[in-house]
Design a protein around this motif. Sequence first.
Motif, PDB file in Angstrom:
ATOM      1  N   LEU A  24      64.804  55.892  40.419  1.00 50.33           N
ATOM      2  CA  LEU A  24      64.709  54.922  39.124  1.00 50.33           C
ATOM      3  C   LEU A  24      63.200  54.330  39.615  1.00 50.33           C
ATOM      4  CD1 LEU A  24      65.405  53.187  36.689  1.00 50.33           C
ATOM      5  CD2 LEU A  24      66.564  51.402  38.501  1.00 50.33           C
ATOM      6  N   ARG A  25      62.353  54.439  38.376  1.00 45.75           N
ATOM      7  CA  ARG A  25      60.997  53.611  38.371  1.00 45.75           C
ATOM      8  C   ARG A  25      61.089  52.706  37.273  1.00 45.75           C
ATOM      9  NH1 ARG A  25      56.010  56.682  40.746  1.00 45.75           N
ATOM     10  NH2 ARG A  25      55.114  55.071  39.364  1.00 45.75           N
ATOM     11  N   LEU A  26      60.967  51.638  37.583  1.00 47.04           N
ATOM     12  CA  LEU A  26      60.732  50.643  36.539  1.00 47.04           C
ATOM     13  C   LEU A  26      59.431  50.795  35.487  1.00 47.04           C
ATOM     14  CD1 LEU A  26      61.733  47.148  38.238  1.00 47.04           C
ATOM     15  CD2 LEU A  26      63.112  48.688  36.849  1.00 47.04           C
ATOM     16  N   ASP A  27      58.379  51.197  35.991  1.00 49.39           N
ATOM     17  CA  ASP A  27      57.264  51.212  35.040  1.00 49.39           C
ATOM     18  C   ASP A  27      57.583  52.349  34.097  1.00 49.39           C
ATOM     19  OD1 ASP A  27      57.329  53.200  37.179  1.00 49.39           O
ATOM     20  OD2 ASP A  27      55.288  53.218  37.437  1.00 49.39           O
ATOM     21  N   LEU A  28      58.306  53.518  34.562  1.00 49.78           N
ATOM     22  CA  LEU A  28      58.482  54.549  33.608  1.00 49.78           C
ATOM     23  C   LEU A  28      59.638  54.079  32.737  1.00 49.78           C
ATOM     24  CD1 LEU A  28      58.262  57.740  35.958  1.00 49.78           C
ATOM     25  CD2 LEU A  28      56.669  56.849  34.523  1.00 49.78           C
ATOM     26  N   THR A  29      60.741  53.509  33.152  1.00 50.37           N
ATOM     27  CA  THR A  29      61.825  53.186  32.505  1.00 50.37           C
ATOM     28  C   THR A  29      61.777  52.161  31.258  1.00 50.37           C
ATOM     29  OG1 THR A  29      63.126  53.694  34.390  1.00 50.37           O
ATOM     30  CG2 THR A  29      64.282  52.445  32.519  1.00 50.37           C
ATOM     31  N   LEU A  30      60.940  51.243  31.932  1.00 48.52           N
ATOM     32  CA  LEU A  30      60.796  49.958  30.854  1.00 48.52           C
ATOM     33  C   LEU A  30      59.584  50.063  30.288  1.00 48.52           C
ATOM     34  CD1 LEU A  30      62.083  47.120  33.269  1.00 48.52           C
ATOM     35  CD2 LEU A  30      63.232  48.377  31.665  1.00 48.52           C
ATOM     36  N   GLY A  31      58.660  50.891  30.635  1.00 49.65           N
ATOM     37  CA  GLY A  31      57.373  51.114  29.532  1.00 49.65           C
ATOM     38  C   GLY A  31      57.241  52.447  28.933  1.00 49.65           C
ATOM     39  N   CYS A  32      58.464  53.135  28.726  1.00 43.55           N
ATOM     40  CA  CYS A  32      58.421  54.341  27.992  1.00 43.55           C
ATOM     41  C   CYS A  32      58.281  54.230  26.514  1.00 43.55           C
ATOM     42  CB  CYS A  32      59.582  55.126  28.598  1.00 43.55           C
ATOM     43  SG  CYS A  32      61.258  54.579  28.019  1.00 43.55           S
ATOM     44  N   GLY A  33      58.410  53.110  25.790  1.00 47.52           N
ATOM     45  CA  GLY A  33      58.573  52.907  24.484  1.00 47.52           C
ATOM     46  C   GLY A  33      60.074  52.956  24.107  1.00 47.52           C
ATOM     47  N   GLN A  34      60.893  53.137  24.813  1.00 54.83           N
ATOM     48  CA  GLN A  34      62.458  53.060  24.432  1.00 54.83           C
ATOM     49  C   GLN A  34      63.048  51.982  24.861  1.00 54.83           C
ATOM     50  OE1 GLN A  34      63.601  55.963  22.621  1.00 54.83           O
ATOM     51  NE2 GLN A  34      61.476  56.656  22.809  1.00 54.83           N
ATOM     52  N   THR A  35      62.394  50.942  25.263  1.00 51.51           N
ATOM     53  CA  THR A  35      62.981  49.601  25.669  1.00 51.51           C
ATOM     54  C   THR A  35      62.276  48.654  24.758  1.00 51.51           C
ATOM     55  OG1 THR A  35      61.675  49.220  27.495  1.00 51.51           O
ATOM     56  CG2 THR A  35      63.934  50.266  27.931  1.00 51.51           C
ATOM     57  N   PHE A  36      62.853  47.591  24.364  1.00 57.05           N
ATOM     58  CA  PHE A  36      62.158  46.550  23.315  1.00 57.05           C
ATOM     59  C   PHE A  36      62.104  45.147  23.990  1.00 57.05           C
ATOM     60  CE2 PHE A  36      63.591  50.321  20.946  1.00 57.05           C
ATOM     61  CZ  PHE A  36      62.531  51.090  20.622  1.00 57.05           C
ATOM     62  N   ARG A  37      62.832  44.989  24.655  1.00 60.53           N
ATOM     63  CA  ARG A  37      62.898  43.666  25.100  1.00 60.53           C
ATOM     64  C   ARG A  37      62.555  43.240  26.460  1.00 60.53           C
ATOM     65  NH1 ARG A  37      67.573  39.906  23.292  1.00 60.53           N
ATOM     66  NH2 ARG A  37      65.381  38.496  23.140  1.00 60.53           N
ATOM     67  N   TRP A  38      61.617  44.149  26.813  1.00 61.84           N
ATOM     68  CA  TRP A  38      61.013  43.802  28.191  1.00 61.84           C
ATOM     69  C   TRP A  38      59.367  44.152  28.101  1.00 61.84           C
ATOM     70  CZ3 TRP A  38      64.072  42.935  32.422  1.00 61.84           C
ATOM     71  CH2 TRP A  38      65.114  43.146  32.481  1.00 61.84           C
ATOM     72  N   ARG A  39      58.718  43.339  29.136  1.00 65.21           N
ATOM     73  CA  ARG A  39      57.464  43.450  29.209  1.00 65.21           C
ATOM     74  C   ARG A  39      56.899  43.194  30.526  1.00 65.21           C
ATOM     75  NH1 ARG A  39      53.811  38.465  27.682  1.00 65.21           N
ATOM     76  NH2 ARG A  39      52.515  39.667  28.847  1.00 65.21           N
TER      77      ARG A  39
END
Length: 286
Positions: A24-39
């Motif tokens: 699991l990589r946070l940069d890929l998972t949360l920065g992929c454009g499929q999550t909308f409540r994380w920055r």
Amino acid sequence: MSQHALLSAGCKAWRSITCPRSELRLDLTLGCGQTFRWRETADGHWTGVMRGKVWTLTQTEDMLCSNNHISRIQGMVDRLCQTLGTLLCKLDDVAYHDFPPLQDLTDPSVEMHLRDLGFGYRARFLQQSSQTIVNSHGPDWLHSLRSAPYLQTRDALRTLPGVGLKVADCVCLMSLDKFEALPVDTHVWQIAKRDYNFAAGNSQKTLTDRVYKEIGDFFRKLWGPYAGWAQSVLFCADLKKFQKLREEIPVMKDEKTELKNKMKKRRHEGFTQEQKREKGNKYQRS
């Protein structure tokens, strides 16, 4: 004033779990454009709202760490939550709100309110879908779909106003534990044709429902029960923001050759079976 949490600050509120970056990589998972409540609120630190709490996540080489103090919302979701959601806290002058309850989105006046917030045509669909869920299914309906079969769940979601195949598959994959759900857009279609020699629908200029389903079935046959997540990896790998990462971690030549040979073998097997069927039909006619 409260501030965003940093792992380097040594805050005792941090908790950690073993989670290798290879899994699991946070940069890929949360920065992929499929999550909308994380920055990303600091280098390697991500902030989001979950179940009425603000969290910060970061990752070392082999540990995933969390801190339940932070969040920010993006785009339309940001404006929706700031306007209709409950204020949770302020960090570094940034306000974090909870997502509004479904019931609060059912009133007919919500549509115009959302249009004023820039939702456009989506405003009507959001208000009407919320109203349909509350009045016809009940507030626990969406959660109950997690235990239903994939196709049944997708069909149920498509009964909501404005929900098509792609939106339904996104919800199935990202929220309802349907790992075989495979959202398809023109970008994924191009990947299928470019990298996997997918030929169906080449004469089509637009992505029809038939071609959509054929692409999904093609990748499900290729990747199995986790096809949806495999598609997400390909989608992220094609984004410009991750091109540098692709250069840093290139696919091994042997892996590329093995994949090409696998695809070539499958195409050959399919062609051979088609030839056999044609010969059988000719023999029967004669």
